[in-house]
Scaffold this motif. Structure first.
Motif, mmCIF file in Angstrom:
data_model
loop_
_atom_site.group_PDB
_atom_site.id
_atom_site.type_symbol
_atom_site.label_atom_id
_atom_site.label_comp_id
_atom_site.label_asym_id
_atom_site.label_seq_id
_atom_site.Cartn_x
_atom_site.Cartn_y
_atom_site.Cartn_z
ATOM 1 N N GLU A 78 -32.949 33.255 -7.746
ATOM 2 C CA GLU A 78 -32.453 33.791 -8.953
ATOM 3 C C GLU A 78 -33.119 33.293 -10.203
ATOM 4 O OE1 GLU A 78 -27.636 34.733 -8.580
ATOM 5 O OE2 GLU A 78 -28.143 32.652 -7.666
ATOM 6 N N VAL A 79 -33.318 31.989 -10.237
ATOM 7 C CA VAL A 79 -34.004 31.116 -11.057
ATOM 8 C C VAL A 79 -35.325 30.564 -10.612
ATOM 9 C CG1 VAL A 79 -33.675 29.338 -12.666
ATOM 10 C CG2 VAL A 79 -31.804 30.995 -12.512
ATOM 11 N N ALA A 80 -36.233 30.404 -11.276
ATOM 12 C CA ALA A 80 -37.485 29.473 -10.974
ATOM 13 C C ALA A 80 -37.829 28.695 -11.954
ATOM 14 C CB ALA A 80 -38.206 30.551 -10.525
ATOM 15 N N LEU A 81 -38.133 27.300 -11.713
ATOM 16 C CA LEU A 81 -38.726 26.496 -12.497
ATOM 17 C C LEU A 81 -40.231 26.189 -12.169
ATOM 18 C CD1 LEU A 81 -35.793 23.855 -12.266
ATOM 19 C CD2 LEU A 81 -36.124 25.812 -14.186
ATOM 20 N N VAL A 82 -41.085 26.531 -12.978
ATOM 21 C CA VAL A 82 -42.427 26.760 -12.659
ATOM 22 C C VAL A 82 -43.562 26.007 -13.454
ATOM 23 C CG1 VAL A 82 -44.274 28.458 -12.418
ATOM 24 C CG2 VAL A 82 -41.932 29.274 -12.144
ATOM 25 N N ASP A 83 -44.334 25.121 -12.486
ATOM 26 C CA ASP A 83 -45.362 24.394 -13.065
ATOM 27 C C ASP A 83 -46.741 25.346 -13.161
ATOM 28 O OD1 ASP A 83 -46.965 22.421 -14.131
ATOM 29 O OD2 ASP A 83 -47.167 21.271 -12.426
ATOM 30 N N THR A 128 -35.451 34.804 -13.337
ATOM 31 C CA THR A 128 -35.080 34.232 -14.423
ATOM 32 C C THR A 128 -36.426 32.943 -14.225
ATOM 33 O OG1 THR A 128 -33.161 35.112 -14.851
ATOM 34 C CG2 THR A 128 -34.027 33.114 -16.179
ATOM 35 N N VAL A 129 -37.320 33.078 -15.302
ATOM 36 C CA VAL A 129 -38.274 32.106 -15.026
ATOM 37 C C VAL A 129 -38.463 31.116 -16.391
ATOM 38 C CG1 VAL A 129 -40.750 31.809 -14.778
ATOM 39 C CG2 VAL A 129 -39.661 33.458 -13.490
ATOM 40 N N LEU A 130 -38.582 29.918 -16.128
ATOM 41 C CA LEU A 130 -38.557 28.861 -17.088
ATOM 42 C C LEU A 130 -39.764 28.051 -16.582
ATOM 43 C CD1 LEU A 130 -37.548 27.382 -19.603
ATOM 44 C CD2 LEU A 130 -36.158 25.803 -18.155
ATOM 45 N N TYR A 131 -40.747 27.853 -17.424
ATOM 46 C CA TYR A 131 -42.104 26.979 -17.158
ATOM 47 C C TYR A 131 -41.635 25.520 -17.405
ATOM 48 C CZ TYR A 131 -44.594 31.245 -16.418
ATOM 49 O OH TYR A 131 -45.122 32.500 -16.343
#
Length: 132
Positions: free
Chosen positions: A47-52, A75-78
Motif C-alpha cells: 500500500e505504501v513504498a519507501l523508495v531509494d 503511496t510512494v515516499l522517496y
C-alpha cells in the motif's frame, strides 16, 4: 491503522533498519526490493513504498516510484541521499526525505505516508520535501 509497506533499497543494513522501524510502528513490511524487477513483483502486496533512487540495477528508483504510484496505486515516499535527482518531483508520489534519516524522522515519514494513504490529516516531517 496498519499498512503493508514495500522497502525499495539495495543496501541491506539500511533496508533492515527501515524494516525494523516499519514493524515497530505496527505496519507490515511486505519485502525488500534491491532492484526494479523485485519491486514490481512485490507491488501487488503493498500500500505504501519507501523508495531509494540508486539501486542494484542503477538509478532506477525514480521510475520505480512512478510505476508503483501510477500502475499500482501505491503511496510512494522517496528516501535518498540524492534528492536533487528528483528535480521538482515525480507526479503521483508524496515527496522525498534526504538520507541519512534518524529513527525519529523515519518514524514520522512512515507515519505521514500511511496517513496520506488513508487521507488523514498529518504533519509532514520537517525535512520532507513534498511534491505538488
Amino acid at each position: 491503522m496498519a499498512c503493508r509497506v514495500l522497502i525499495v533499497e539495495d543496501e541491506f543494513l539500511v533496508a533492515t533498519e527501515i524494516e525494523y522501524v516499519v514493524s515497530e510502528l505496527g505496519h507490515r513490511p511486505v519485502g525488500i526490493a534491491a532492484d526494479q524487477a523485485t519491486a514490481i513483483s512485490l507491488a501487488p502486496m503493498a500500500e505504501v513504498a519507501l523508495v531509494d533512487l540508486n539501486l542494484r540495477d542503477g538509478p532506477t528508483g525514480k521510475d520505480i516510484g512512478r510505476m508503483l504510484a501510477a500502475e499500482h496505486g501505491i503511496t510512494v515516499l522517496y528516501m535518498t541521499a540524492n534528492p536533487a535527482q528528483l528535480g521538482d518531483g515525480v507526479p503521483g508520489t508524496v515527496g522525498v526525505i534526504s538520507k541519512p534519516v534518524a529513527d525519529h524522522e523515519m518514524k514520522q515519514a512512515v507515519s505521514y505516508a500511511v496517513a496520506r494513504r488513508h487521507t488523514l490529516e498529518a504533519e509532514p516531517p520537517e525535512r520532507l520535501k513534498l511534491f505538488a
